[in-house]
Motif scaffolding. Structure first.
Motif, PDB file in Angstrom:
ATOM      1  N   GLU A 208      -2.007  -9.729   0.902  1.00 52.62           N
ATOM      2  CA  GLU A 208      -2.808 -10.303  -0.178  1.00 52.62           C
ATOM      3  C   GLU A 208      -1.985 -10.585  -1.433  1.00 52.62           C
ATOM      4  O   GLU A 208      -2.397 -11.392  -2.275  1.00 52.62           O
ATOM      5  CB  GLU A 208      -3.977  -9.375  -0.534  1.00 52.62           C
ATOM      6  CG  GLU A 208      -5.136  -9.390   0.446  1.00 52.62           C
ATOM      7  CD  GLU A 208      -4.841  -8.576   1.700  1.00 52.62           C
ATOM      8  OE1 GLU A 208      -5.453  -8.846   2.744  1.00 52.62           O
ATOM      9  OE2 GLU A 208      -3.987  -7.665   1.641  1.00 52.62           O
ATOM     10  N   LEU A 209      -0.839  -9.935  -1.583  1.00 53.51           N
ATOM     11  CA  LEU A 209      -0.046 -10.116  -2.799  1.00 53.51           C
ATOM     12  C   LEU A 209       0.416 -11.567  -3.015  1.00 53.51           C
ATOM     13  O   LEU A 209       0.398 -12.053  -4.153  1.00 53.51           O
ATOM     14  CB  LEU A 209       1.152  -9.170  -2.802  1.00 53.51           C
ATOM     15  CG  LEU A 209       0.851  -7.725  -3.208  1.00 53.51           C
ATOM     16  CD1 LEU A 209       2.075  -6.836  -3.018  1.00 53.51           C
ATOM     17  CD2 LEU A 209       0.372  -7.658  -4.663  1.00 53.51           C
TER      18      LEU A 209
ATOM     19  N   CYS B 147       2.311  -6.668   0.996  1.00 51.59           N
ATOM     20  CA  CYS B 147       0.887  -6.656   1.321  1.00 51.59           C
ATOM     21  C   CYS B 147       0.505  -8.118   1.455  1.00 51.59           C
ATOM     22  O   CYS B 147       0.845  -8.931   0.594  1.00 51.59           O
ATOM     23  CB  CYS B 147       0.083  -5.978   0.214  1.00 51.59           C
ATOM     24  SG  CYS B 147      -1.673  -6.359   0.260  1.00 51.59           S
TER      25      CYS B 147
ATOM     26  N   THR C  13       0.846  -1.190   0.000  1.00 51.45           N
ATOM     27  CA  THR C  13       0.000   0.000   0.000  1.00 51.45           C
ATOM     28  C   THR C  13       0.886   1.247   0.000  1.00 51.45           C
ATOM     29  O   THR C  13       2.086   1.175   0.270  1.00 51.45           O
ATOM     30  CB  THR C  13      -0.911   0.032   1.233  1.00 51.45           C
ATOM     31  OG1 THR C  13      -0.089   0.144   2.408  1.00 51.45           O
ATOM     32  CG2 THR C  13      -1.785  -1.215   1.327  1.00 51.45           C
TER      33      THR C  13
ATOM     34  N   TYR D 181       1.536  -6.067 -11.440  1.00 52.64           N
ATOM     35  CA  TYR D 181       2.574  -6.244 -10.426  1.00 52.64           C
ATOM     36  C   TYR D 181       3.810  -6.939 -10.983  1.00 52.64           C
ATOM     37  O   TYR D 181       4.939  -6.622 -10.582  1.00 52.64           O
ATOM     38  CB  TYR D 181       2.013  -6.999  -9.213  1.00 52.64           C
ATOM     39  CG  TYR D 181       1.087  -6.149  -8.379  1.00 52.64           C
ATOM     40  CD1 TYR D 181       1.563  -5.018  -7.721  1.00 52.64           C
ATOM     41  CD2 TYR D 181      -0.254  -6.457  -8.263  1.00 52.64           C
ATOM     42  CE1 TYR D 181       0.717  -4.223  -6.969  1.00 52.64           C
ATOM     43  CE2 TYR D 181      -1.109  -5.664  -7.517  1.00 52.64           C
ATOM     44  CZ  TYR D 181      -0.621  -4.551  -6.869  1.00 52.64           C
ATOM     45  OH  TYR D 181      -1.462  -3.752  -6.123  1.00 52.64           O
TER      46      TYR D 181
ATOM     47  N   ILE E 149      -4.591  -2.882  -4.472  1.00 55.97           N
ATOM     48  CA  ILE E 149      -4.626  -3.547  -3.166  1.00 55.97           C
ATOM     49  C   ILE E 149      -5.874  -3.157  -2.396  1.00 55.97           C
ATOM     50  O   ILE E 149      -6.619  -4.019  -1.896  1.00 55.97           O
ATOM     51  CB  ILE E 149      -3.360  -3.208  -2.354  1.00 55.97           C
ATOM     52  CG1 ILE E 149      -2.131  -3.850  -2.991  1.00 55.97           C
ATOM     53  CG2 ILE E 149      -3.511  -3.679  -0.900  1.00 55.97           C
ATOM     54  CD1 ILE E 149      -0.817  -3.391  -2.395  1.00 55.97           C
TER      55      ILE E 149
ATOM     56  N   LEU F 183      -7.728  -6.400  -4.042  1.00 55.94           N
ATOM     57  CA  LEU F 183      -7.185  -7.558  -3.332  1.00 55.94           C
ATOM     58  C   LEU F 183      -7.755  -7.715  -1.933  1.00 55.94           C
ATOM     59  O   LEU F 183      -8.094  -8.830  -1.516  1.00 55.94           O
ATOM     60  CB  LEU F 183      -5.652  -7.469  -3.270  1.00 55.94           C
ATOM     61  CG  LEU F 183      -4.904  -7.327  -4.598  1.00 55.94           C
ATOM     62  CD1 LEU F 183      -3.404  -7.466  -4.378  1.00 55.94           C
ATOM     63  CD2 LEU F 183      -5.400  -8.321  -5.632  1.00 55.94           C
ATOM     64  N   THR F 184      -7.855  -6.618  -1.182  1.00 57.90           N
ATOM     65  CA  THR F 184      -8.367  -6.732   0.186  1.00 57.90           C
ATOM     66  C   THR F 184      -9.850  -7.080   0.216  1.00 57.90           C
ATOM     67  O   THR F 184     -10.384  -7.402   1.274  1.00 57.90           O
ATOM     68  CB  THR F 184      -8.144  -5.430   0.976  1.00 57.90           C
ATOM     69  OG1 THR F 184      -8.770  -4.349   0.292  1.00 57.90           O
ATOM     70  CG2 THR F 184      -6.664  -5.151   1.143  1.00 57.90           C
TER      71      THR F 184
END
Length: 227
Positions: A195-196, A193, A121, A174, A157, A161-162
């Protein structure tokens, strides 16, 4: 085993990954007929989206104190960005908060990486709570995307993703950023992050990846099993 306090919820998708990894990692040592003692407080992600720094710090302190009073011997914050509260919370409680940057540094030193690309982030990339600790405590330099890509790196993100949305377009973006960071000298990429690592796997790129979720969980599992 030592009781570990977990602060999750940002997001719940990555909190699940932490819970799974902790049980699997400890299970590898003690057998699958047992599981580690964990105390989870899952907060509302809305707190982070409001960007009220004082409220965020005080909320994390209150939660950390609750976990300490409930018997936790250490605390793990199950995400990268909320580590911005570390310097505020840690001096006010009597148990350690296991810092995600220290977990990253341990693996980087094993691989002799001195310069790392950082994706996450906007607060994680531009703040000092991760890159500053890597630099000052571990002598590891970090690189972040150039200004033209910062907003999109953050937007995907926070907006996708979140919320559990993982697309090929996001993955391609990415992967492109990773290549650009490598061209600037990054020896590996911090997936900063939680979630990545759910979006990008090691098989997707030849660039070494530092999965912060896994590395942080490994640090926590070691603490749980420590005498």
């Amino acid at each position: 085993m030592n009781l570990l306090g977990m602060i999750g919820g940002t997001s719940w998708h990555s909190t699940i990954e932490y819970y799974r990894l902790l049980n699997e990692l400890v299970g590898e040592e003690i057998g699958t007929q047992q599981n580690p003692p964990l105390l989870l407080y899952s907060l509302n992600v809305k707190l982070m989206r409001k960007n009220d720094a004082e409220k965020i710090k005080n909320s994390y302190l209150e939660i950390a104190q609750k976990l300490e009073n409930a018997g936790a011997k250490a605390i793990i914050i199950c995400a990268n960005t909320p580590h911005l509260v570390f310097d505020y919370v840690q001096p006010k409680i009597n148990i350690p908060v296991l810092h995600i940057a220290d977990a990253i540094a341990k693996k980087a030193k094993q691989k002799d990486f001195k310069k790392l690309g950082l994706l996450g982030t906007k607060p994680t990339m531009r703040g000092s709570f991760l890159s500053g600790r890597l630099r000052d405590k571990h002598q590891i330099e970090t690189l972040i995307p150039t200004d033209e890509y910062i907003d999109e790196t953050h937007r995907i993100i926070s907006e996708e993703l979140t919320q559990g949305k993982f697309t090929n377009a996001a993955k391609d973006f990415y992967l492109e950023q990773m290549q650009l960071l490598k061209e600037r000298g990054a020896e590996a990429i911090i997936l900063g992050c939680t979630e990545l690592p759910m979006l990008i796997k090691e098989k997707d790129t030849e660039i070494p990846l530092l999965d912060t979720t896994k590395l942080h969980a490994e640090m926590a599992a070691e603490f749980i099993l420590k005498d």
